[in-house]
Design an enzyme around this catalytic site. Structure first.
Site, mmCIF file in Angstrom:
data_model
loop_
_atom_site.group_PDB
_atom_site.id
_atom_site.type_symbol
_atom_site.label_atom_id
_atom_site.label_comp_id
_atom_site.label_asym_id
_atom_site.label_seq_id
_atom_site.Cartn_x
_atom_site.Cartn_y
_atom_site.Cartn_z
ATOM 1 N N ASN A 161 -6.748 4.095 14.968
ATOM 2 C CA ASN A 161 -7.639 3.866 13.848
ATOM 3 C C ASN A 161 -8.261 2.496 14.017
ATOM 4 O O ASN A 161 -7.628 1.485 13.807
ATOM 5 C CB ASN A 161 -6.798 3.909 12.568
ATOM 6 C CG ASN A 161 -7.567 4.498 11.428
ATOM 7 O OD1 ASN A 161 -8.750 4.217 11.262
ATOM 8 N ND2 ASN A 161 -6.908 5.312 10.648
ATOM 9 N N CYS A 180 -2.210 1.741 8.680
ATOM 10 C CA CYS A 180 -1.328 0.657 8.311
ATOM 11 C C CYS A 180 -1.996 -0.689 8.014
ATOM 12 O O CYS A 180 -2.559 -1.323 8.890
ATOM 13 C CB CYS A 180 -0.411 0.501 9.506
ATOM 14 S SG CYS A 180 1.170 -0.047 9.068
ATOM 15 N N CYS A 195 -1.765 -3.528 15.481
ATOM 16 C CA CYS A 195 -1.535 -3.109 14.089
ATOM 17 C C CYS A 195 -1.968 -4.189 13.115
ATOM 18 O O CYS A 195 -1.644 -5.366 13.282
ATOM 19 C CB CYS A 195 -0.053 -2.796 13.899
ATOM 20 S SG CYS A 195 0.403 -2.393 12.205
ATOM 21 N N SER A 207 8.229 4.574 16.766
ATOM 22 C CA SER A 207 6.917 4.211 17.296
ATOM 23 C C SER A 207 7.122 3.799 18.741
ATOM 24 O O SER A 207 7.555 2.689 19.023
ATOM 25 C CB SER A 207 6.326 3.057 16.485
ATOM 26 O OG SER A 207 6.154 3.484 15.152
ATOM 27 N N LEU A 208 6.814 4.698 19.656
ATOM 28 C CA LEU A 208 7.087 4.421 21.076
ATOM 29 C C LEU A 208 5.853 3.779 21.727
ATOM 30 O O LEU A 208 5.926 2.688 22.264
ATOM 31 C CB LEU A 208 7.496 5.711 21.794
ATOM 32 C CG LEU A 208 8.002 5.512 23.222
ATOM 33 C CD1 LEU A 208 9.310 4.739 23.248
ATOM 34 C CD2 LEU A 208 8.173 6.852 23.940
ATOM 35 N N SER A 247 10.326 5.497 9.689
ATOM 36 C CA SER A 247 9.648 5.206 10.952
ATOM 37 C C SER A 247 9.964 3.776 11.373
ATOM 38 O O SER A 247 9.779 2.838 10.604
ATOM 39 C CB SER A 247 8.140 5.383 10.764
ATOM 40 O OG SER A 247 7.461 5.050 11.956
ATOM 41 N N GLY A 295 5.282 -2.794 6.844
ATOM 42 C CA GLY A 295 6.652 -3.289 6.994
ATOM 43 C C GLY A 295 7.466 -2.501 7.991
ATOM 44 O O GLY A 295 7.084 -1.415 8.421
ATOM 45 N N GLU A 309 0.825 -1.210 0.000
ATOM 46 C CA GLU A 309 0.000 0.000 0.000
ATOM 47 C C GLU A 309 0.857 1.256 0.000
ATOM 48 O O GLU A 309 1.970 1.247 0.517
ATOM 49 C CB GLU A 309 -0.847 0.054 1.273
ATOM 50 C CG GLU A 309 -1.743 -1.128 1.454
ATOM 51 C CD GLU A 309 -2.521 -1.067 2.760
ATOM 52 O OE1 GLU A 309 -2.611 0.022 3.365
ATOM 53 O OE2 GLU A 309 -3.032 -2.111 3.164
HETATM 54 N N1 SAH Z 1 7.141 -0.437 11.210
HETATM 55 C C1 SAH Z 1 7.229 0.987 11.268
HETATM 56 C C2 SAH Z 1 6.367 1.726 10.259
HETATM 57 C C3 SAH Z 1 4.978 1.228 9.961
HETATM 58 S S1 SAH Z 1 3.618 1.568 11.052
HETATM 59 C C4 SAH Z 1 6.922 1.463 12.656
HETATM 60 O O1 SAH Z 1 6.540 0.665 13.491
HETATM 61 O O2 SAH Z 1 7.117 2.628 12.935
HETATM 62 C C5 SAH Z 1 3.327 3.292 11.058
HETATM 63 C C6 SAH Z 1 2.759 3.773 12.375
HETATM 64 O O3 SAH Z 1 1.356 3.516 12.513
HETATM 65 C C7 SAH Z 1 3.416 3.139 13.584
HETATM 66 O O4 SAH Z 1 3.647 4.113 14.562
HETATM 67 C C8 SAH Z 1 2.352 2.157 14.032
HETATM 68 O O5 SAH Z 1 2.541 1.779 15.354
HETATM 69 C C9 SAH Z 1 1.090 2.955 13.787
HETATM 70 N N2 SAH Z 1 -0.150 2.183 13.713
HETATM 71 C C10 SAH Z 1 -0.325 0.911 13.316
HETATM 72 N N3 SAH Z 1 -1.631 0.573 13.340
HETATM 73 C C11 SAH Z 1 -2.304 1.663 13.756
HETATM 74 C C12 SAH Z 1 -3.687 1.956 13.978
HETATM 75 N N4 SAH Z 1 -4.625 1.048 13.754
HETATM 76 N N5 SAH Z 1 -4.005 3.204 14.399
HETATM 77 C C13 SAH Z 1 -3.057 4.144 14.585
HETATM 78 N N6 SAH Z 1 -1.751 3.936 14.398
HETATM 79 C C14 SAH Z 1 -1.367 2.705 13.986
#
Ligand code: SAH
Length: 339
Positions: free
Chosen positions: A286, A329, A115, A210-211, A187, A155, A88
């Site tokens: 989300n 994501c 996620c 992503s903390l 990220s 990813g 995507e």
């Molecule tokens: N693997 C990388 C990048 C992909 S995820 C990472 O972990 O940073 C991009 C961001 O979206 C990350 O911060 C992830 O934790 C967040 N994320 C994943 N699913 C989500 C959701 N349903 N709602 C909000 N943020 C989400």
């Protein structure tokens, strides 16, 4: 071989090996990335025999578009790659320019339990050309110029470190897309060794981490990677990046009701960050699938935000950008595979 995977210097090596002048490399790179040719025949200042050789040796193929959905200021793309893998990308039209969020792997092995992407195990890494061609496709398809790239799609980019760094080299080249390092954000869920390598890499860009939790227990519960690289080690790597690059780090914090959104956790997060060069981005969760999480209420988010502010932490609240097109994501792919 797909030509969008070549760095400028690999293109020069190819020309030398083919008995051509390396002075042709700028014309080819400009053709690919500025003129955005559809065929090698469109190249300027290249003689016919070299065009034909390029045509024999390389392809210009782009991902296939399977689905496109548009929301307010957002366009979401579902692509099939040559082997029918699904990825995507999301274009976000912002005041400061067009930002494209791209995928770095087919699936993901990090298994963050809130996620969607983590539910599809990693099949393979994306190759440099598959990273670059997401940008070229969107620019050509929508006739837009993309000024910012974020690796926040499907990813874990640092689980595909070599290819991602080659991608950054290609898109930063002045004869190519010429994207500046302050316009590119990687990220990561927190692969500490790769954060340190990235900090000193020639082609590094900005960094987002992503903390999602300020304490080890909560973070390990949400993100298995925290058992390998706990917050203490992650913050050391983060501070190393800041010290090496002089750039700020964005800490992403997705607000999950009753899990990471309490006032105590806001205080813990403030203490963890201290006076360092971090910027916290609070992200509304989300919520589309039954992963067992609920988004925090607006009031909880505001209370959390106010505590950070009071502690002099730089903090922003992300608008719910992608939700109208299911752009969180992995969601488009998940919907597509269900139907
Ligand atoms: N693997 C990388 C990048 C992909 S995820 C990472 O972990 O940073 C991009 C961001 O979206 C990350 O911060 C992830 O934790 C967040 N994320 C994943 N699913 C989500 C959701 N349903 N709602 C909000 N943020 C989400």
């Amino acid at each position: 071989m797909n030509i969008y995977g070549l760095t400028f210097s690999q293109l020069e090596d190819y020309l030398i090996a083919s008995g051509e002048k390396i002075t042709k490399a700028p014309f080819i790179f400009k053709g690919l990335y500025q003129q955005q040719i559809n065929s090698f025949q469109e190249l300027l200042n290249i003689r016919q025999s070299l065009k034909e050789q390029l045509q024999t040796d390389f392809s210009l193929s782009l991902p296939r578009l399977l689905q496109q959905s548009s929301g307010e200021n957002t366009e979401k793309f579902l692509f099939a790659l040559q082997d029918d893998s699904l990825i995507e990308a999301v274009l976000m039209r912002q005041k400061y320019g067009n930002s494209l969020c791209i995928s770095s792997q087919v699936g993901c092995n990090m298994a963050c339990n809130f996620c969607q992407s983590g539910r599809f195990k990693k099949v393979r890494n994306l190759q440099p050309q598959e990273l670059v061609s997401q940008i070229i496709f969107v620019q050509k398809f929508l006739h837009v110029t993309i000024s910012n790239i974020v690796l926040m799609g499907i990813g874990e980019p640092f689980d595909n470190y070599q290819n991602v760094m080659q991608f950054l080299e290609i898109i930063q080249h002045p004869y190519g897309l010429a994207l500046g390092s302050n316009h590119i954000t990687v990220s990561t869920c927190g692969l500490a060794p790769q954060i340190e390598a990235y900090a000193t890499h020639t082609y590094h860009g900005l960094l987002a981490i992503s903390l999602h939790a300020p304490d080890e227990q909560t973070r390990s519960r949400l993100m298995p990677i925290n058992r390998r690289y706990p917050i203490t080690q992650l913050m050391d790597a983060a501070r190393f990046y800041i010290q090496q690059t002089g750039k700020k780090i964005m800490l992403e914090y997705t607000m999950l009701q009753d899990i990471n959104d309490t006032p105590q956790q806001a205080q813990m997060l403030s203490d963890l960050i201290g006076s360092d060069a971090f910027h916290v981005n609070l992200i509304p969760y989300n919520q589309t699938q039954n992963l067992g999480f609920t988004k925090s209420s607006q009031q909880q988010i505001i209370t959390f935000y106010d505590i950070l502010k009071k502690n002099h932490i730089t903090v922003t609240m992300r608008r719910e950008f992608g939700s109208s097109v299911n752009a969180a994501c992995g969601q488009l792919r998940a919907d597509y595979e269900r139907n």
